[in-house]
Design a protein around this motif. Structure first.
Motif: not given
Lengths: 228, 180
Positions: A161-164, A171-172, A197-200
């Protein structure tokens, strides 16, 4: 958060995001100047009647249009590198937050304070309040103190996943089996929204992040309430 | 060297299979085949015997038409006093050497009408597809798009002071409780 017909970056809530916006404006200005120049040259070709039938080479102009772009690129590169190193500066965070990405929600841990943990699910559209923001509001917001350095450790439990938070310039990626760390600083109170922000998977679009930035004393009160 | 002697010169080629099999096709042979019997009169744009009308290169390398007995006669007459040539003969001499006049090849063509027509048709078809899709294919927008919900969200955005520097909240005057 993004408001209607927002073409620009969101207004910053962090000094680093301010610097990112300044750099964006600077680089965009240079790009606009280049685009206008090239567009003007191309446009004037419509009105040109002259042809040089014996044109072979032009050493001087070729030198100019090689060296001049190199100089322009220096004007972009120096601010970029300055900002790059500024983003990596070491500071002493006062609060550490852990964020774990799941399919399809975020969970947060405040290990500094008696292990406060909670999950943060998106509020479904049919349960939203009249003034709720569709696909953005969550049941439990991440409360953080303003004007304090905050360290965040992001990981994931299943897939990447991406935390933003765009307003903070953060954005991490959260990768399973790995802790990614970043620091940020919030300089005004309010709510700041972000989205995974990451396709999950199927509900990748439906796991938002909301930070509630409050003065330090309110944060301490919130911690005490959650402790008890 | 024998291969070079076998290259076709500026004369008509009878391209039956026996001839083709015996020759090696080099670059430039195709232009010489196309130029055929036409007289070479200059260097042209690159030395190849090619005819084209252009403002940049007014004098092509070859004449436009091959020699015919009528033209030969007028060419003989041209060697004398030009005032004795009639207008028709002058025109025939011009058309023997050149395909079009400057006025003819510099004329604005009506291609733009076709291009404009195709462009506008494409635009119209695109708009039609969009409208038909909106009316028939798509679901209704979510209930958060209704006017009362949108105004409630806008009120909340202003109360939360979102984007207060250059964005939406910066356009609201908090003292007078109205837009600036």
């Amino acid at each position: 958060m993004s408001t209607w017909a927002n073409l620009n970056l969101q207004d910053s809530a962090s000094p680093l995001m301010e610097q990112l916006i300044f750099f964006h404006d600077h680089a965009l200005l240079i790009l606009i100047m280049i685009t206008v120049l090239v567009g003007y040259l191309m446009f004037m070709l419509f009105f040109n009647n002259y042809v040089n039938r014996f044109l072979l080479h032009g050493q001087l102009i070729e030198m100019i249009w090689t060296i001049l772009p190199a100089i322009i690129l220096l004007f972009i590169a120096f601010p970029s590198l300055r900002l790059l190193y500024l983003l990596d500066e070491i500071n002493e965070p006062s609060v550490t937050l852990k964020s774990i990405g799941h399919q399809w929600y975020w969970s947060y841990e405040y290990s500094d304070f008696n292990n406060i943990e909670f999950d943060s699910y998106m509020i479904p559209t049919n349960e939203l309040a009249t003034d709720g923001f569709r696909l953005l509001d969550v049941d439990n917001r991440v409360v953080l103190p303003m004007n304090s350095q905050i360290r965040i450790l992001v990981t994931a439990a299943d897939v990447i996943h991406s935390w933003t938070i765009p307003a903070l310039g953060v954005k991490v990626d959260g990768t399973p089996g790995r802790l990614n760390q970043t620091n940020f600083f919030i300089n005004r109170p309010g709510l700041f929204y972000g989205q995974c922000s990451e396709i999950c998977g199927a509900n990748h679009s439906f796991m938002p992040i909301v930070i509630e930035s409050v003065p330090v004393n309110y944060f301490i009160k919130w911690i005490s309430n959650n402790n008890s | 060297m024998s291969a070079l002697r076998m290259l076709p010169r500026a004369r008509p080629m009878h391209l039956d299979s026996s001839v083709v099999m015996g020759l090696r096709f080099a670059s430039g042979d195709q232009t010489r085949i196309m130029s055929g019997d036409r007289e070479v009169v200059g260097y042209g744009i690159n030395g190849r015997p090619i005819y084209f009308d252009s403002q940049d290169c007014p004098f092509p390398a070859i004449r436009f038409r091959e020699l015919t007995p009528e033209v030969c006669a007028i060419r003989e007459k041209e060697l004398g006093d030009w005032k004795k040539l009639s207008l028709c003969e002058k025109k025939m001499l011009y058309r023997h050497s050149f395909c079009q006049t400057y006025a003819e090849f510099q004329k604005f063509t009506p291609d733009w009408k076709l291009v404009l027509g195709l462009g506008l048709w494409s635009l119209a078809i695109g708009c039609a597809i969009t409208v038909i899709s909106k009316l028939n294919l798509y679901n209704d927008p979510p209930e958060t798009f209704e006017e009362d919900r949108r105004s409630a969200q806008l009120r909340r955005i202003i109360q939360l002071q979102m984007n207060p520097i250059t964005g939406l909240s910066s356009k609201w005057c908090y003292e007078r409780n109205q837009w600036k």
